[in-house]
Design a protein around this motif. Structure first.
Motif, PDB file in Angstrom:
ATOM      1  N   GLN A  48      -7.048  -1.489   2.811  1.00 54.00           N
ATOM      2  CA  GLN A  48      -8.209  -2.620   3.344  1.00 54.00           C
ATOM      3  C   GLN A  48      -9.025  -2.705   4.053  1.00 54.00           C
ATOM      4  O   GLN A  48     -10.053  -3.632   3.633  1.00 54.00           O
ATOM      5  N   SER A 107       0.805  -1.039  -0.372  1.00 54.03           N
ATOM      6  CA  SER A 107      -0.386   0.061  -0.026  1.00 54.03           C
ATOM      7  C   SER A 107       0.925   1.335  -0.061  1.00 54.03           C
ATOM      8  O   SER A 107       0.461   2.119  -0.031  1.00 54.03           O
ATOM      9  N   ARG A 167      -2.948   2.635   3.873  1.00 51.42           N
ATOM     10  CA  ARG A 167      -2.778   1.394   4.042  1.00 51.42           C
ATOM     11  C   ARG A 167      -4.699   0.994   4.422  1.00 51.42           C
ATOM     12  O   ARG A 167      -4.713  -0.245   4.277  1.00 51.42           O
ATOM     13  N   ARG A 168      -5.036   1.866   5.748  1.00 51.13           N
ATOM     14  CA  ARG A 168      -6.396   0.522   6.556  1.00 51.13           C
ATOM     15  C   ARG A 168      -7.391   1.637   5.819  1.00 51.13           C
ATOM     16  O   ARG A 168      -8.193   0.664   5.337  1.00 51.13           O
ATOM     17  N   THR A 184      -4.604  -9.710   7.867  1.00 52.61           N
ATOM     18  CA  THR A 184      -4.272  -8.051   8.399  1.00 52.61           C
ATOM     19  C   THR A 184      -5.579  -7.692   8.232  1.00 52.61           C
ATOM     20  O   THR A 184      -6.541  -7.653   7.765  1.00 52.61           O
ATOM     21  N   ASP A 228      -1.444  -4.105  10.900  1.00 48.61           N
ATOM     22  CA  ASP A 228      -1.294  -3.854   9.487  1.00 48.61           C
ATOM     23  C   ASP A 228      -0.447  -5.761   9.507  1.00 48.61           C
ATOM     24  O   ASP A 228      -0.897  -6.141  11.192  1.00 48.61           O
ATOM     25  N   GLU A 261       0.612   4.609   6.848  1.00 51.93           N
ATOM     26  CA  GLU A 261      -0.385   3.988   7.664  1.00 51.93           C
ATOM     27  C   GLU A 261      -2.147   4.309   7.111  1.00 51.93           C
ATOM     28  O   GLU A 261      -3.463   2.877   7.206  1.00 51.93           O
ATOM     29  N   LYS A 268       2.251  -2.084   4.253  1.00 50.32           N
ATOM     30  CA  LYS A 268       2.688  -0.937   4.310  1.00 50.32           C
ATOM     31  C   LYS A 268       4.100  -1.357   3.688  1.00 50.32           C
ATOM     32  O   LYS A 268       5.172  -2.694   3.552  1.00 50.32           O
ATOM     33  N   LYS A 269       4.100  -0.469   2.101  1.00 45.11           N
ATOM     34  CA  LYS A 269       5.965  -0.568   2.157  1.00 45.11           C
ATOM     35  C   LYS A 269       6.964  -0.393   2.899  1.00 45.11           C
ATOM     36  O   LYS A 269       7.222   0.693   2.823  1.00 45.11           O
ATOM     37  N   VAL A 308      -3.101  -6.521   3.799  1.00 41.02           N
ATOM     38  CA  VAL A 308      -2.558  -5.336   2.756  1.00 41.02           C
ATOM     39  C   VAL A 308      -1.129  -4.896   3.882  1.00 41.02           C
ATOM     40  O   VAL A 308      -1.603  -4.864   4.710  1.00 41.02           O
TER      41      VAL A 308
END
Length: 617
Positions: A214, A203, A210-211, A234, A239, A207, A278-279, A276
């Protein structure tokens, strides 16, 4: 192809030589100007006719200087174009060679080139998503476009049931703020329907984003009745974590133990593992270590890695992350990598040290420009000739209080127009936001916030002086553009005043926020951000953008943030850019125009060798 590359290199060398010559000519012209100035000063006591001769000489030299500077700028552009063409050709040659190698290995494995021919009955997850989008007023044309794009993407992946594992890596090139999260969801849904049982969505490092991803997958990717479950490793608030329960969750069940997991009998009964992530380098390494611990043979797991952040990773980050992602792909022999980018100028399409994971060795798919999309070409479209404005949506202003105040006035005025349209049943337009792009460091950004807050406190929107200022801007800017673009407006500023009072209530005092993460909850806010944080912002309702940062390429993400679907208020979008030149001598508008031209040109180049779309059976 090799001859084309040699020609491109020669063209780049010639352009470089021409630039050197022009720079020398420019230096010589400046020396001549300096000599002429000294000569002119020494002859100031001579006759008027002699002075006229020197004045003409001075004017001729000045004109020559301006001409040489213009020629140098043009030469720099030609040099950049030549280098871009060279990169494209070298990338094309690499892509063609790797495709030939991959096709040879595919043929050796006995895999048919076209394995994916979906029937409606075999797409349960896609059908759930399709019906959900239809319920949300998506048009049949929009759904058909999404159907075709997702089918084309899954068609380029390897067959999850093939006896010999085949990796594939590709890229999908779309547009900023053009619904690529929904594109990703459709691709994931069809990949699950096709037999992929491990789905890893990257993502980006933020954060909040990402949420959001998700949450979108949780709501749009429900397991239909009669299908195996989708196990989410996740959650919206969590995460990926290296827990025993999650390692256990990565153990895939089999109904026929003597057959591999990718046997059709096992795929039909095995649930999909979805995460999902985080990068983030630490998280990627943690996931790689956990994958090594599971009991299911990794060469039996059909996996797809969808990279939502392929075009925003810095070069230094790409080296470390690329290495970690490469390890993940190495231990998953059936891994398919699909990167999503919003521009062909993306870092993800540039092959460099540590970038091997991102490079689309096997396929590139171009997303068609969506209907109703508001992007770069609309920003600097011409204003009505009678308005006295140069552009419909871009305003060139001096940095400082006067330009910033005008942008803030526009923020309030556009909120009032939105409130007016809401009152007449034109839809909901909240939240309403303005973005101020400021310095990269937090301390000067906070100082700018203080400046903006003081301006807001002194704006006097509820006094006769403040409203006279708003009326002038309404009549000189809002009215001509909105009438030209057929946007709904009151017949006069006085008719707008009740809606102005409503809009001021949206802001609840002093709506100045320094954005660290997306997900702002206020109905109306002026959001301040550094260039590196723009990509993490929630851009819903973004209407006015003010660039306090110096002119240059670093400000382009702020313009991209204003792109997208501004349904019902596209005519109100404004971008205020500094009326100055950057360190390279070009204004921000020069950068914007060059960026748009390069974007469209490279899209055309990519279209000439992007893989053709597959037609579904």
């Amino acid at each position: 192809m090799n001859q084309q590359i040699r020609d491109a290199r020669k063209k780049a060398r010639d352009a470089q030589l021409h630039r050197d010559l022009v720079e020398e000519e420019l230096a010589q012209t400046k020396r001549s100007l300096s000599q002429a100035a000294r000569a002119l000063d020494s002859h100031t006591s001579r006759s008027g006719s002699a002075g006229n001769v020197h004045t003409r000489s001075w004017n001729q030299l000045t004109e020559e200087l301006l001409r040489t500077q213009a020629e140098l700028s043009e030469t720099k552009l030609l040099l950049a174009q030549a280098r871009t063409q060279l990169v494209l050709l070298e990338g094309e040659l690499t892509l063609l060679n790797d495709r030939l190698t991959e096709r040879a290995s595919t043929a050796a494995a006995g895999q048919p080139e076209r394995w994916y021919r979906p029937a409606v009955a075999s797409l349960p997850h896609w059908n759930v998503l399709r019906h959900l989008l239809s319920d949300r007023q998506w048009t049949p044309g929009q759904i058909a476009r999404l159907d075709k794009l997702s089918t084309d993407a899954v068609s380029q992946l390897s067959d999850p049931r093939s006896e010999a594992p085949v990796r594939r890596r590709g890229m999908i090139v779309g547009y900023p703020q053009a619904g690529m999260t929904t594109d990703m969801t459709a691709i994931v849904a069809k990949a699950i329907d096709a037999g992929y049982r491990l789905v890893i969505v990257l993502s980006g490092p933020n954060e909040a984003i990402r949420r959001q991803i998700q949450s979108r997958l949780d709501h749009h990717l429900a397991a239909p009745a009669g299908t195996s479950d989708v196990f989410r490793l996740t959650e919206e608030l969590f995460d990926y974590r290296s827990l025993a329960a999650q390692v256990g969750g990565l153990r895939f069940e089999k109904s026929v133990h003597s057959a591999p997991l990718n046997d059709d009998r096992n795929l039909a009964q095995s649930g999909t593992r979805l995460m999902v992530v985080k990068k983030n380098l630490t998280l990627i390494k943690r996931l790689v270590n956990d994958l090594k611990k599971i009991s299911t043979p990794l060469d039996e797991i059909p996996a797809i890695i969808v990279d939502m952040d392929a075009d925003s990773t810095s070069f230094s980050e790409r080296r470390a992350l690329g290495s970690a992602l490469e390890k993940m792909i190495d231990i998953l022999p059936r891994a398919q990598y699909v990167g999503l980018v919003t521009s062909p100028l993306s870092a993800g399409l540039s092959r460099g040290d540590g970038a091997a994971t991102h490079f689309p060795y096997d396929f590139i798919l171009l997303v068609s420009r969506p209907e109703g999309y508001f992007g770069l070409r609309e920003f600097y479209g011409p204003a009505p000739s009678s308005s006295g404005l140069e552009f419909a949506h871009v305003r060139m202003v001096d940095r400082g209080n006067p330009g910033l105040r005008e942008a803030m006035d526009m923020f309030v005025l556009t909120a009032a127009v939105k409130a007016y349209r809401e009152r007449l049943g034109g839809g909901g337009f909240r939240p309403h936001r303005m973005l101020i792009l400021g310095p990269m460091r937090l301390e000067p950004l906070e100082e700018l916030r203080g400046q903006v807050l003081n301006l807001w406190k002194g704006s006097n929107f509820d006094t006769s002086a403040g409203r006279a200022r708003l009326k002038k801007l309404f009549e000189s800017d809002i009215c001509p553009v909105s009438h030209h673009e057929e946007g709904l407006l009151p017949s006069s500023f006085e008719e707008l005043l009740p809606s102005l009072d409503v809009a001021l209530e949206w802001f609840a005092g002093y709506p100045i926020e320094v954005a660290a993460e997306a997900g702002l909850s206020s109905l109306g806010a002026i959001v301040m951000s550094s260039p590196q944080k723009v990509g993490s912002l929630n851009t819903a309702g973004l209407t006015v953008v003010y660039l306090d940062a110096p002119a240059g390429l670093s400000a382009l993400p702020a313009v991209a943030a204003a792109s997208g679907f501004r349904t019902g208020y596209q005519d109100l979008v404004r971008i205020y850019v500094p009326n100055e030149s950057g360190g390279d001598g070009n204004s921000f508008l020069d950068h914007l125009t060059a960026y748009q031209d390069a974007d469209e040109e490279i899209r055309g180049e990519l279209a000439s060798y992007a893989l053709p779309h597959h037609e579904s059976a």
